[in-house]
Structure formats: C-alpha cells, structure tokens
Write an enzyme that holds these catalytic residues in place. Structure first.
Site, PDB file in Angstrom:
ATOM      1  N   TYR A 197      36.299  66.479  46.787  1.00 34.45           N
ATOM      2  CA  TYR A 197      37.022  65.595  45.870  1.00 34.45           C
ATOM      3  C   TYR A 197      37.269  66.273  44.522  1.00 34.45           C
ATOM      4  O   TYR A 197      36.384  66.923  43.978  1.00 34.45           O
ATOM      5  CB  TYR A 197      36.233  64.307  45.635  1.00 34.45           C
ATOM      6  N   ARG A 217       6.172  48.236  25.192  1.00 33.92           N
ATOM      7  CA  ARG A 217       6.851  47.728  26.377  1.00 33.92           C
ATOM      8  C   ARG A 217       6.126  46.463  26.798  1.00 33.92           C
ATOM      9  O   ARG A 217       6.588  45.369  26.499  1.00 33.92           O
ATOM     10  CB  ARG A 217       6.875  48.803  27.474  1.00 33.92           C
ATOM     11  N   LYS A 258       4.298  51.202  43.723  1.00 36.88           N
ATOM     12  CA  LYS A 258       5.489  50.398  43.420  1.00 36.88           C
ATOM     13  C   LYS A 258       6.741  51.152  43.874  1.00 36.88           C
ATOM     14  O   LYS A 258       6.678  52.350  44.192  1.00 36.88           O
ATOM     15  CB  LYS A 258       5.542  50.113  41.912  1.00 36.88           C
ATOM     16  N   MET A 304      29.973  60.574  49.546  1.00 40.33           N
ATOM     17  CA  MET A 304      29.055  59.496  49.926  1.00 40.33           C
ATOM     18  C   MET A 304      28.095  59.924  51.026  1.00 40.33           C
ATOM     19  O   MET A 304      26.904  59.612  50.997  1.00 40.33           O
ATOM     20  CB  MET A 304      29.856  58.266  50.384  1.00 40.33           C
TER      21      MET A 304
HETATM   22  C1  LIG Z   1       4.123  53.397  37.256  1.00 42.26           C
HETATM   23  C2  LIG Z   1       2.861  53.227  36.483  1.00 42.26           C
HETATM   24  C3  LIG Z   1       1.807  54.149  36.621  1.00 42.26           C
HETATM   25  C4  LIG Z   1       1.928  55.422  37.434  1.00 42.26           C
HETATM   26  O1  LIG Z   1       2.589  56.399  36.676  1.00 42.26           O
HETATM   27  P1  LIG Z   1       2.771  57.903  37.194  1.00 42.26           P
HETATM   28  O2  LIG Z   1       3.376  58.591  36.047  1.00 42.26           O
HETATM   29  O3  LIG Z   1       3.670  57.857  38.380  1.00 42.26           O
HETATM   30  O4  LIG Z   1       1.419  58.405  37.543  1.00 42.26           O
HETATM   31  C5  LIG Z   1       0.624  53.867  35.968  1.00 42.26           C
HETATM   32  N1  LIG Z   1       0.490  52.769  35.189  1.00 42.26           N
HETATM   33  C6  LIG Z   1       1.478  51.873  35.014  1.00 42.26           C
HETATM   34  C7  LIG Z   1       1.264  50.689  34.159  1.00 42.26           C
HETATM   35  C8  LIG Z   1       2.701  52.092  35.648  1.00 42.26           C
HETATM   36  O5  LIG Z   1       3.697  51.206  35.475  1.00 42.26           O
END
Ligand SMILES: *Cc1c(COP(=O)(O)O)cnc(C)c1O
Length: 358
Positions: free
Chosen positions: A255, A130, A35, A303
């Site tokens: 800055y 969650r 992701k 930036m």
């Molecule tokens: C992002 C995520 C992971 C991976 O987590 P890491 O800490 O990067 O290994 C695993 N399970 C779910 C449900 C996640 O959202």
C-alpha cells in the site's frame, strides 16, 4: 501447513521466570500479575502454569471470574477493586481480595450486607497520581476500613512506582519514603514493586511483589536485556511464508508504494498483519526471522500480511516458518522499531491468533 500465525507459549519459561523473580525477592510473596489476558499470553493457561505463585492479580472482575471458573483457588487480587455493590457481592462470592483506592469503594463496603470478610488492600498514592489515597487522606480511609462490620479479614497496603523502569532512584526513594511515612507503625503486609522494582537491585521487596512483565520473560529496562536479568522469553509470535515473488528493480511493494526495490529483489509475503496485532506503523527495515536469519520488512503492514525483503537470504520457500518475535528476536527490539513498549505489543496480539502451549 495447517497453522499460519500463532503465539507459541513456553510454559517452562513462565515457571523459570517465576523462580527468577523469587530469587530476586527473597522472602517476599509473589502476586503474579495476569491482567490483559496475561499480557496476551492467555489468562487461564498462564495462571495454571504459574500455579506456584502465592496469588494472582487482575484488573477486572471478569478476569477473576475466569480464573475461578478454571479451578484457580489461590488468592485473586482485583487491582482496581470494585465499582458497584453487585461487583462487591460477586467479589465476596468468589473470595476475591480487593484493592480500595477511592472513598466510594469504602462506601460500598460500609453498605455491604453480606458476611464475607475481605482481604482489603488499601492503596496509597505516593506520586503516581493515578490510583490511591494521598498520604494525608490515608488515615481517614484506614480508620473507616478498620471500623467495617464485618471486619476485614486482613488489611494490607500497597503503592505503585511511577519510574521504577528508568531507575530514577531519586523518584523511587521519594515514593518509598512517602509510603513508609504513611504506613508508619501500622502492622500490616505491604507491597510496592512491579517487575522493574523487583529487578532494579534496589531491594524494594516489601512483603509482596507484583511482577507482570518479568514473568513473561521481558526486560523492563532499556539498558538490560531479559537474558542479562536471567529471564527467558515466553511468547514467540510465529507465522509462515505465503508466497515468494520476484520484484524488479524500481517497482514498489504494498500500500502506498512506500517501499521501492533498490535492485531486482526477492520478496516473501508473510501471513501476519495489523489484524493480528502487529503495529501498522512498523517501519520498513524492522527485522523478522526466516529460517533463523534476519530479513527486513518491506513497505506497509497490511491487515493480514507483511512483505519481507529476503534478497539477502538463501532461497525462501512457501510455508517456511517466520518469527515475528521470539527466540533470537526479542519483543523488546520490535517494540523499539515500533516506537512503543513490549507491554503494548504483547497485549495487542489479537484474539484471532491461536495460542499454542509448549
Ligand atoms: C500491571 C501492574 C503491575 C505489574 O507491572 P509490570 O511492570 O508488568 O511488572 C504491578 N502492579 C500494579 C498495580 C499494576 O497495575
């Protein structure tokens, strides 16, 4: 000097980290979490490099579509499932496995008029609060999913640990106990562990593990480096020196004039800034590597540029390569300076930074 800032991605390290995860979770299948543009490493090139993974996990439907469009035929799990009947149709069309964590998603499945038989991952909330069904609500959700027509191809269950990374064994044990109690004698594949869960040594492997961070060669633990864990960093954020200037004692740099030269100083201006994803709150004295040697950031991040005090280094020249993080300068260390976690730095590398695969 054609390219200035770039993120160099070591695909060999990706594969090596996948092998390291497999060695830590013998017998488990690996769902590679890609992701957020594979944590900034490039969704498609990362998935192609990790072709040996058993499945890929993404947060959004669009990410799954991009993987299919690039020829990925392995299972793709939508970690947050779908939110509309249109998305459910798309998921069916592309054969995505779906996480189901909310009754609304079961409503969508009940109203689904297609023939596709989904792999459904039912999520149980064991303490993260969650996503997922609370254990008391899980039996009803399970019964509804079992009654679907067409029947799911397979029902699997997962949960997510809130504190795997601080080795809060009591918290983890409690979540796992709730998970086991909820699953009971149900005969289905299970998944619990993210990277920290896999690497904690607590043996939380279940049938599927879900590593993200570890695949990118980053340690999820404060007290252990990636190297300690047998992981190799995948991304090096590299740039170059734009100019070097002499700053007389007492003058300020950048800055706000927040950095004042304590003596006559040599300042390298480096082509990397918050527009590239460096946190603006990176404090002066955060190290960068120039010619393999550490030198501290001097003054505020702009930036497109940072200033680096190279007074202590052998002469630095325009065009010299600079490592913002990478070999010899772990992203974990930069994250500590920035008061954040490596996840945020990696995901935050902006789209304008070209990825260079090695
Ligand atoms: C992002 C995520 C992971 C991976 O987590 P890491 O800490 O990067 O290994 C695993 N399970 C779910 C449900 C996640 O959202």
């Amino acid at each position: 000097m054609n390219r200035l800032i770039r993120a160099v991605i070591d695909t060999r390290a990706l594969r090596s980290n996948l092998a390291a995860v497999r060695a830590r979770a013998p017998g488990a299948q690996v769902m590679a979490v890609v992701k957020a543009n594979a944590y900034g490493h490039g969704l498609v090139p990362t998935a192609l490099a990790l072709a040996d993974a058993d499945a890929f996990a993404v947060a959004r439907l669009e990410e799954g579509l991009a993987l299919r469009a690039s020829g990925v035929t392995k299972a793709i799990v939508l970690l947050e499932g779908v939110f509309s009947s249109e998305q459910l149709m798309e998921a069916a069309r592309h054969g995505f496995d779906i996480v189901v964590h909310d009754p609304m998603q079961i409503d969508l499945l009940e109203a689904f008029s297609g023939q596709h038989r989904f792999v459904v991952w039912l999520k149980i909330d064991t303490g993260m609060n969650r996503l997922g069904f609370r254990p008391a609500d899980f039996p009803i959700a399970l019964a509804r999913v079992r009654a679907l027509i067409p029947a799911p191809l397979e029902i699997r269950v997962l949960t997510h640990l809130a504190r795997a990374d601080d080795r809060d064994e009591a918290g983890n044990r409690e979540q796992i106990a709730r998970f086991n109690a909820a699953v009971g004698t149900l005969d289905c594949a299970t998944s619990i562990a993210n990277s920290a869960g896999v690497l904690s040594g607590a043996g939380i492997h279940a049938d599927w593990v879900r590593p993200g961070l570890a695949l990118y060669g980053v340690s999820p633990f404060a007290d252990q480096t990636a190297r300690d864990l047998g992981l190799q960093p995948v991304m090096a954020l590299e740039s170059r020196v734009l100019t070097v200037r002499h700053v007389p004692k007492g003058e300020t740099v950048g800055y706000g004039g927040v950095w004042r030269a304590p003596k006559d100083s040599s300042i390298a201006i480096v082509a990397a800034g918050y527009g590239d994803g460096l946190p603006r709150n990176l404090p002066s004295d955060t190290p960068v590597l120039i010619g393999g040697k550490r030198a501290p950031v001097a003054g505020r991040v702009s930036m497109d540029m940072i200033a680096v005090d190279v007074s202590g280094l052998p002469p630095v020249r325009v065009g010299d390569p600079v490592t913002l993080w990478g070999e010899g300068l772990p992203v974990e260390e930069i994250a500590r300076h920035a008061g954040t976690i490596p996840y945020e730095l990696l995901c935050g590398v902006s789209q304008r930074v070209p990825l260079e695969l090695r």
